[in-house]
Every structure is written in structure tokens, then in C-alpha cells.
Design an enzyme around this catalytic site. Sequence first.
Site, PDB file in Angstrom:
ATOM      1  N   LYS A 138      15.476  22.339  -9.795  1.00  0.00           N
ATOM      2  CA  LYS A 138      14.871  21.079 -10.215  1.00  0.00           C
ATOM      3  C   LYS A 138      15.825  20.114 -10.902  1.00  0.00           C
ATOM      4  O   LYS A 138      16.694  20.514 -11.665  1.00  0.00           O
ATOM      5  CB  LYS A 138      13.696  21.356 -11.171  1.00  0.00           C
ATOM      6  CG  LYS A 138      12.468  21.916 -10.483  1.00  0.00           C
ATOM      7  CD  LYS A 138      11.910  21.009  -9.412  1.00  0.00           C
ATOM      8  CE  LYS A 138      10.765  20.193  -9.750  1.00  0.00           C
ATOM      9  NZ  LYS A 138       9.689  20.220 -10.424  1.00  0.00           N
ATOM     10  N   SER A 155      14.398  22.511 -14.964  1.00  0.00           N
ATOM     11  CA  SER A 155      13.172  23.268 -15.187  1.00  0.00           C
ATOM     12  C   SER A 155      13.538  24.638 -15.725  1.00  0.00           C
ATOM     13  O   SER A 155      14.569  25.197 -15.354  1.00  0.00           O
ATOM     14  CB  SER A 155      12.402  23.408 -13.869  1.00  0.00           C
ATOM     15  OG  SER A 155      11.571  24.557 -13.912  1.00  0.00           O
ATOM     16  N   GLU A 187       9.636   9.172 -16.246  1.00  0.00           N
ATOM     17  CA  GLU A 187       8.222   9.508 -16.445  1.00  0.00           C
ATOM     18  C   GLU A 187       7.735   9.045 -17.817  1.00  0.00           C
ATOM     19  O   GLU A 187       6.628   8.531 -17.971  1.00  0.00           O
ATOM     20  CB  GLU A 187       8.016  11.013 -16.300  1.00  0.00           C
ATOM     21  CG  GLU A 187       8.268  11.506 -14.875  1.00  0.00           C
ATOM     22  CD  GLU A 187       8.419  13.018 -14.831  1.00  0.00           C
ATOM     23  OE1 GLU A 187       7.401  13.704 -14.890  1.00  0.00           O
ATOM     24  OE2 GLU A 187       9.567  13.498 -14.754  1.00  0.00           O
ATOM     25  N   HIS A 205       0.837  -1.220   0.000  1.00  0.00           N
ATOM     26  CA  HIS A 205       0.000   0.000   0.000  1.00  0.00           C
ATOM     27  C   HIS A 205       0.862   1.257   0.000  1.00  0.00           C
ATOM     28  O   HIS A 205       0.410   2.316   0.425  1.00  0.00           O
ATOM     29  CB  HIS A 205      -0.950   0.037   1.212  1.00  0.00           C
ATOM     30  CG  HIS A 205      -1.684  -1.242   1.452  1.00  0.00           C
ATOM     31  ND1 HIS A 205      -2.963  -1.481   0.990  1.00  0.00           N
ATOM     32  CD2 HIS A 205      -1.307  -2.382   2.081  1.00  0.00           C
ATOM     33  CE1 HIS A 205      -3.348  -2.703   1.338  1.00  0.00           C
ATOM     34  NE2 HIS A 205      -2.355  -3.266   1.991  1.00  0.00           N
TER      35      HIS A 205
END
Length: 461
Positions: A284, A278, A291, A157
Site C-alpha cells: 500500500k 499500511s 484524504e 459524471h
Amino acid sequence: TANAQWGGRFAGGPSAIMREINASIGFDKAMWRQDIAGSLAHAAMLAKVGIISATDETKIRNGLTEIGREIEAGTFIFDDALEDIHMNIEARLSERIGEAGKRLHTARSRNDQVATDFRLWVRDAADGISAQIAALMLSLATRALEYADTAMPGFTHLQTAQPVTFGHHLLAYVEMLSRDRGRLADARRRLNECPLGSAALAGTSFPIDRKMTAAALGFDRPTANSLDAVSDRDFALEYLSALSILAMHLSRFAEEIVIWCSAPFSFIRLSDAFTTGSSIMPQKRNPDAAELARAKIGRVAGSLISLLTVMKGLPLAYAKDMQEDKVPVFEATEAVSLTLAACDGMVRDLKASERQMRTFAGSGFSTATDLADWLVRVLKLPFRTAHHVTGRLVALAEAKGTDLAELSLADMQSVEPGITNDVFSVLSVEASIASRTSEGGTAGANVRQQAEAWLKKLAPG
Ligand code: ARG
């Protein structure tokens, strides 16, 4: 003007839009090698059984070889009006060698031709993907050996469950990928029958030798039923199913990389080679490759659904609908190949923050199960009772803002008087991991042994 390959009964040519929707050359030129291989095998067989002369076969062979060179050199002119790769190559052959070229299509149809070419293409692609999977498995097993004793929290979980090792976690993916290879190998075995010689749908009256063409193209045998052979695309669907499951596995792995990289976790670090910045936030380091690897399943599973939907409800035998089989297969192959390469790159690149992983391996009362097991083993409590006692100890530790191992013996005994000092020996992360020696468990020795076994199995050469 009418099509040169089939225009005999036509007075006029197709409209521009007819041409556009009909033409597949824009994408099926990717199968030119397979088409030439199929034609070479077919011509050799026609000559052997005496349907064409040896001289014509030589001309065809030389002509097709030259055409292969033209395509490779980029000088071949692909023509939309000739619809597909099959007619483009055949028309060019007749242009180059005349009459002999026009004999090539004897005892053959584009229906068995395309089914053969496409099987050959999918077979090559499956082999290529399988080799890439093996490379990724090798990288994972290599890193798993390196991190065989590195503690990390195991989750269920996405909540801290029990300590595991990072090596064990990486090897879980090796197991998944091994099944993916198995599915591809299995699909390949069923795929490996040759449709050539089924002709349009009914077979042919010519005395062809289908065993000969099948063997020449590396197939195990000819297909058994001509109607099935020209209308079956199961092989592509099986391949896409295997790729979809594989892409799903890669998506799960990529998601873990994204999570592990995020600052609150900071379990791993990817180098500059696998992160991007970024344009507004200077701090960043985004895991874009992970992704995108997480997202590629969309295309791949989409391809499977696309072809399933195309094939649904098609009456036997061939229908032009089936021309829509190629783009999904090509796209899914490209997406999976790129994703495998990116995952392999990230696996080789990543660096685990072993201290951070160790810290969180011990947080969240991760050794509560070890405590319950101790109560069963030493105090002979029934597991359900031990579970309950441990739950109360966790609640006590939580109330005191401490870890289980930081409770005093008196605290422990206030809940279960039988508890002795020995209990503390099972509450550390290291003890917990070391105790998981059951087959397939996370103990370091197990992980090392499994990683080594995989490395041996996967070693190139
Ligand atoms: N381009 C076609 C395809 O990919 C080849 C087969 C055409 N056959 C036909 N009967 N028109 O399916």
C-alpha cells in the site's frame, strides 16, 4: 472570594463550575497581542484627550510592553478566576504599575474591547490565509505550465467526456482559489471598522477620540452604532463562510488526488513524502494527506454552522453566548491553514504519468463530439442529426470492440454515406485538444498563456 475586577457588589465568589463554564482564558489567550495593541491605542487616546495623564500613559505603555514580553517568554501566569485575556492582562498591569493600571479601563468595556480584539485577530488570520492561498495558486500555475500539453480525459459524471490537458485542469483550481481570495478580501473590507469606544453598549460620556484609536489600529473608521458594534459578529461569520467555500474547493481537489492516485487510474504518483503505508498490506501507498484535506471541510463548515447557531436569536446587545465565537474561528483557521499547506505540498510533489493519462484521454470515445462537430462543419448536418449519426457510429465501434478512429471509412459510410477520409483528422486526442481554442478552452496555447499570466500576477515581489 469575589472577582477583583468586578466583585464590589459581591460577597462571595463563583462556584467552581461557574468559573469553569465562564472562563475563556483557555482559548482567548490566543488574542493577547491584539488585546495589548488595543489597550495601547486606547491609553494613548485617553492621554491625548486629557482623560488620563501623560505619566500614567507612559506607565501603562511600559507595563503592557513588559506583559507582552512575559507572555512571549511563557512566564505570564494565566488565571481562570480572571475569566479572559482582557482581565488577565489588566489585572497583571495593575499588579505591576498600581493606580495607573486601574485607569486603563476608563471609557471602555470588555464588550467593545473583545469586539475590537477579535476583529484584529480575524483580520490577521484572513491575511495569513490569503497569503497561503496565493502560494498554492503559484504552485498550481507552475505545474500547469509544465503540463500545459499533457492530455488527460476530461470527465462529466466521472465518465470520460472530452480530452483536456492536465494544465487546464490544474488552472481550474487557480480560478476557484482566486475567488476565495476575493471573498476574504471583501470580508476584510467590511470588517475593517473599529468598535473601540462603543463601551458596554451605549457609548460613553467621556470625550474620547474614536478616529484616533481606529487609525492607530489600522481600521478604516470607527463603527457607526455602539449597539451594533458590540453585538455584531458578521465579520467572523463572513470569514467562516469564505473559509468554508475554500475548504470545499480544497476537498474537491483532494478527492481528485485520491482518485488519480488509485491504481486503476494511476494518473499521478505522490512520493514517499506524501503517502503512508499500511500496517498489514505491504504493497500500500495511501494518500492520507489528500484524504484528510478532503475531510477538513467537516470542521470548517461545522464552525460556520456553530457560530451561526450561537448568534441566532440573540437580542441586542452583548450576551455571554458570544464568547462561543472564538473556538470555531480558531479551529477553522487552523484546519484551513494546515489543509492549504498540505495541498501545496502535494501539488509540488506530484508527478503525472503522462502515458497513462494520454491512453485514457483517448479511450471511452472521447472524441465523439469532434466527430459530430465535423459532420456539422463539413457535411452541414444540423447538430442534432450529427449527434444521432455519431451515436450510431459509437454503437458500431463498441460492437466491433474498436475505437472511433479505428473504424474503416466503409464502416463510417455505412452509417453516413457523405463521410470522407478527412474525418479521421479530427479523431485524435491531439487534434481534439488543439481545436479547443475558444476563450477559456483547453488548447495547449491557451493553457500556456493563462498559466503564464497567473505566474506573472502571483510572482512574489
Ligand atoms: N470573554 C468575553 C467574550 O469573549 C469578553 C466580554 C465579556 N463581557 C461581559 N460583559 N461579560 O465575549
